[in-house]
Write an enzyme that holds these catalytic residues in place. Structure first.
Site, mmCIF file in Angstrom:
data_model
loop_
_atom_site.group_PDB
_atom_site.id
_atom_site.type_symbol
_atom_site.label_atom_id
_atom_site.label_comp_id
_atom_site.label_asym_id
_atom_site.label_seq_id
_atom_site.Cartn_x
_atom_site.Cartn_y
_atom_site.Cartn_z
ATOM 1 N N GLN A 35 -11.198 39.531 55.677
ATOM 2 C CA GLN A 35 -11.370 38.664 54.504
ATOM 3 C C GLN A 35 -11.260 39.466 53.211
ATOM 4 O O GLN A 35 -11.267 40.695 53.230
ATOM 5 C CB GLN A 35 -12.721 37.943 54.580
ATOM 6 N N HIS A 66 -31.944 32.669 52.279
ATOM 7 C CA HIS A 66 -32.383 33.635 53.294
ATOM 8 C C HIS A 66 -33.768 33.303 53.836
ATOM 9 O O HIS A 66 -34.018 33.407 55.043
ATOM 10 C CB HIS A 66 -32.327 35.061 52.728
ATOM 11 N N ASP A 90 -24.610 40.510 54.523
ATOM 12 C CA ASP A 90 -25.261 40.967 53.289
ATOM 13 C C ASP A 90 -26.668 41.482 53.563
ATOM 14 O O ASP A 90 -27.284 42.091 52.700
ATOM 15 C CB ASP A 90 -25.281 39.833 52.253
ATOM 16 N N ASP A 141 -17.578 40.990 67.130
ATOM 17 C CA ASP A 141 -17.531 39.525 67.101
ATOM 18 C C ASP A 141 -18.787 38.928 67.762
ATOM 19 O O ASP A 141 -19.078 39.203 68.932
ATOM 20 C CB ASP A 141 -16.268 39.073 67.841
ATOM 21 N N ASP A 160 -26.094 33.239 60.762
ATOM 22 C CA ASP A 160 -25.918 33.286 59.299
ATOM 23 C C ASP A 160 -24.437 33.541 59.043
ATOM 24 O O ASP A 160 -24.017 34.653 58.743
ATOM 25 C CB ASP A 160 -26.791 34.411 58.739
ATOM 26 N N THR A 162 -20.247 32.369 57.909
ATOM 27 C CA THR A 162 -19.401 31.700 56.936
ATOM 28 C C THR A 162 -19.144 30.270 57.422
ATOM 29 O O THR A 162 -19.617 29.859 58.488
ATOM 30 C CB THR A 162 -18.084 32.484 56.769
#
Ligand code: SAM
Length: 283
Positions: A35, A66, A90, A141, A160, A162
């Site tokens: 990405q 979060h 993140d 993955d 968590d 996308t």
């Protein structure tokens, strides 16, 4: 370089709407094998990270996301010791998980190592717990990780991710939830970010159906504000192997020995409340 307008804008085509943040400067960008990462300093949202042009994290409002991805699930479990995070590069969810003294192991499986390395540089407060001896970071993955996971090896699994496109699409599938079910111990809970209740009700509906089909006994969708995501209103959907999600450790949540800025037992209860349109829209 930032756009001449001085604004970052995320267009949500299917919502017919857009959200903009006033920028100061772009401080980083790179194409990874997975990405395009961009980091901006903004006028009022602090640091902003986007992936493929979509908002992932801002300093201003990430605490709501979060905390709501982590604490309701961990306080709904009677004794969460082994926690797995899929995605979450993140590291904001990992930091919240590690606030729980019961947790002995927090594994994170993120596809794209660059998201974590860039976050370490630009979001130091989100990555501040990465060196906790209970934390293990893996870069691979999450779908494959779950397929290979040992039966009954986790208490809570936090997805968590996308949006459900590209490499994250499989993280919303019945096959993936079956693997989660198998990998969870008794009372195990899986929670996944589940998009906007206004614009993505069909995603939430299919996710809830897939979780039930995978064998989970109870499914609940939490809703909370998230101003930098499409519609400003977001959800997380929880599923429990064998108990009710309306019960949680209220006393422990009320007397928790760590700070939060959004989560408390009243917000937990409020987030579980069902607006009138949910039953029909979410199935
Ligand atoms: N808070 C964000 C949101 O809801 O928009 C999610 C943030 S987090 C940065 C999402 C992470 O999921 C990304 O870093 C992405 O690389 C990761 N991801 C996507 N598909 C994945 C997969 N199949 N396995 C592991 N991680 C994955």
């Amino acid at each position: 370089m930032i756009p001449d307008s001085g604004w970052f804008t995320e267009i949500c085509e299917e919502c017919g709407s857009a959200f903009s943040i006033k920028l100061k400067e772009k401080v980083h960008e790179e194409q990874t094998p997975y990405q395009y990462i961009e980091i901006y300093e903004t006028e009022t949202f602090g640091t902003l990270m986007t992936l493929d042009g979509l908002v992932m994290v801002t300093d201003k409002d990430n605490f709501i996301y979060h905390e709501m991805m982590v604490h309701p699930a961990l306080f709904a479990h009677p004794d969460p010791k082994r926690v797995l995070i899929i995605g979450g590069g993140d590291c904001g969810s990992l930091r919240e998980v590690l606030k729980h003294g019961t947790v002995e192991l927090a594994e994170q499986v993120e596809l794209d190592e660059r998201v974590t390395r860039v976050s370490e540089k630009f979001f130091p407060e989100l990555t501040e717990s990465n060196n906790d001896p209970r934390a293990r970071l893996h870069f691979t993955d999450g779908i494959k990780w779950m397929a290979d996971a040992k039966p009954e090896s986790y208490d809570v699994i936090i997805v968590d991710s996308t949006d459900p496109v590209g490499p994250a699409a499989g993280l919303f599938s019945e096959a993936f939830y079956r693997d989660c079910f198998k990998a969870l111990r008794a009372h195990g809970i899986v929670v996944g970010q589940s998009e906007s209740p206004l614009f993505h009700a069909s995603i939430i509906k299919s996710m809830r159906g897939a979780l039930r089909a995978a064998g989970f006994q109870d499914v609940a969708t939490l809703n909370f504000p998230q101003c930098s995501y499409p519609s400003g209103w977001w959800t997380a959907t929880l599923a429990c192997k064998d108990a009710s999600l309306s019960d949680f450790r209220q006393d422990a949540a009320a007397h928790k020995d760590f700070p939060t800025r959004y989560y408390n037992p009243a917000m937990h209860t409020a987030a579980l409340a069902t607006p009138e349109f949910f039953p029909e829209a979410l199935g």
